[in-house]
Design a protein around this motif. Structure first.
Motif, mmCIF file in Angstrom:
data_model
loop_
_atom_site.group_PDB
_atom_site.id
_atom_site.type_symbol
_atom_site.label_atom_id
_atom_site.label_comp_id
_atom_site.label_asym_id
_atom_site.label_seq_id
_atom_site.Cartn_x
_atom_site.Cartn_y
_atom_site.Cartn_z
ATOM 1 N N MET A 79 -45.853 54.323 -19.845
ATOM 2 C CA MET A 79 -45.733 54.617 -18.438
ATOM 3 C C MET A 79 -45.634 53.323 -17.625
ATOM 4 O O MET A 79 -44.836 53.242 -16.704
ATOM 5 C CB MET A 79 -46.943 55.460 -18.015
ATOM 6 N N ARG A 80 -46.470 52.337 -17.966
ATOM 7 C CA ARG A 80 -46.424 51.068 -17.236
ATOM 8 C C ARG A 80 -45.065 50.400 -17.364
ATOM 9 O O ARG A 80 -44.561 49.846 -16.395
ATOM 10 C CB ARG A 80 -47.485 50.107 -17.762
ATOM 11 N N LYS A 81 -44.510 50.440 -18.552
ATOM 12 C CA LYS A 81 -43.206 49.812 -18.784
ATOM 13 C C LYS A 81 -42.130 50.485 -17.929
ATOM 14 O O LYS A 81 -41.306 49.812 -17.311
ATOM 15 C CB LYS A 81 -42.842 49.881 -20.258
ATOM 16 N N ALA A 82 -42.152 51.796 -17.870
ATOM 17 C CA ALA A 82 -41.169 52.524 -17.063
ATOM 18 C C ALA A 82 -41.345 52.196 -15.583
ATOM 19 O O ALA A 82 -40.360 51.971 -14.863
ATOM 20 C CB ALA A 82 -41.307 54.023 -17.291
ATOM 21 N N PHE A 83 -42.581 52.156 -15.120
ATOM 22 C CA PHE A 83 -42.846 51.847 -13.719
ATOM 23 C C PHE A 83 -42.413 50.418 -13.398
ATOM 24 O O PHE A 83 -41.784 50.171 -12.376
ATOM 25 C CB PHE A 83 -44.336 52.051 -13.415
ATOM 26 N N ARG A 84 -42.736 49.483 -14.271
ATOM 27 C CA ARG A 84 -42.343 48.083 -14.072
ATOM 28 C C ARG A 84 -40.814 47.967 -14.023
ATOM 29 O O ARG A 84 -40.269 47.273 -13.172
ATOM 30 C CB ARG A 84 -42.906 47.206 -15.185
ATOM 31 N N SER A 85 -40.138 48.670 -14.898
ATOM 32 C CA SER A 85 -38.666 48.638 -14.908
ATOM 33 C C SER A 85 -38.103 49.194 -13.613
ATOM 34 O O SER A 85 -37.124 48.678 -13.071
ATOM 35 C CB SER A 85 -38.121 49.440 -16.088
ATOM 36 N N TYR A 86 -38.715 50.257 -13.098
ATOM 37 C CA TYR A 86 -38.257 50.848 -11.844
ATOM 38 C C TYR A 86 -38.436 49.869 -10.693
ATOM 39 O O TYR A 86 -37.540 49.702 -9.858
ATOM 40 C CB TYR A 86 -39.013 52.151 -11.577
ATOM 41 N N LEU A 87 -39.579 49.199 -10.636
ATOM 42 C CA LEU A 87 -39.810 48.213 -9.573
ATOM 43 C C LEU A 87 -38.828 47.048 -9.688
ATOM 44 O O LEU A 87 -38.330 46.557 -8.670
ATOM 45 C CB LEU A 87 -41.248 47.708 -9.606
ATOM 46 N N GLN A 88 -38.529 46.618 -10.887
ATOM 47 C CA GLN A 88 -37.550 45.547 -11.078
ATOM 48 C C GLN A 88 -36.174 46.013 -10.608
ATOM 49 O O GLN A 88 -35.427 45.248 -9.997
ATOM 50 C CB GLN A 88 -37.502 45.118 -12.542
ATOM 51 N N TYR A 89 -35.840 47.263 -10.876
ATOM 52 C CA TYR A 89 -34.570 47.815 -10.409
ATOM 53 C C TYR A 89 -34.506 47.786 -8.879
ATOM 54 O O TYR A 89 -33.496 47.378 -8.294
ATOM 55 C CB TYR A 89 -34.403 49.245 -10.921
ATOM 56 N N LEU A 90 -35.585 48.199 -8.222
ATOM 57 C CA LEU A 90 -35.607 48.204 -6.753
ATOM 58 C C LEU A 90 -35.461 46.796 -6.196
ATOM 59 O O LEU A 90 -34.804 46.584 -5.181
ATOM 60 C CB LEU A 90 -36.895 48.842 -6.235
#
Length: 87
Positions: free
Chosen positions: A1-12
């Protein structure tokens, strides 16, 4: 879950501030967020939004982590109000 959230923030972050991009889009927008919790906005984002005449910021009092699930009637009313103002 953390990895997915971190990836989403990097995308933003890839294209700069979301607040600045929303302001530059020159379209009406309502930013609805919880007063505290995951949905808050930063002081810088608030200043950016205040400088955009087409952006309305609505702060839901109290903590909110998923405002649409926690306050569905309020969010639905805000959507109806926003839609009514576009016609």
């Amino acid at each position: 879950m953390r990895k997915a959230f971190r990836s989403y923030l990097q995308y933003l972050d890839r294209y700069g501030s979301v607040a600045s991009r929303l302001c530059e889009a020159m379209v009406p927008a309502w930013v609805v967020h919880g007063e505290s919790g995951d949905g808050g906005i930063t002081r810088e984002e608030r200043r950016t939004f205040q400088g955009c005449p087409r952006i309305r910021v609505i702060t839901i009092p109290g903590p909110s982590f998923l405002t649409a699930n926690e306050e569905p009637a309020l969010v639905a009313d805000l959507v109806v109000e926003a839609l009514a103002q576009t016609h």
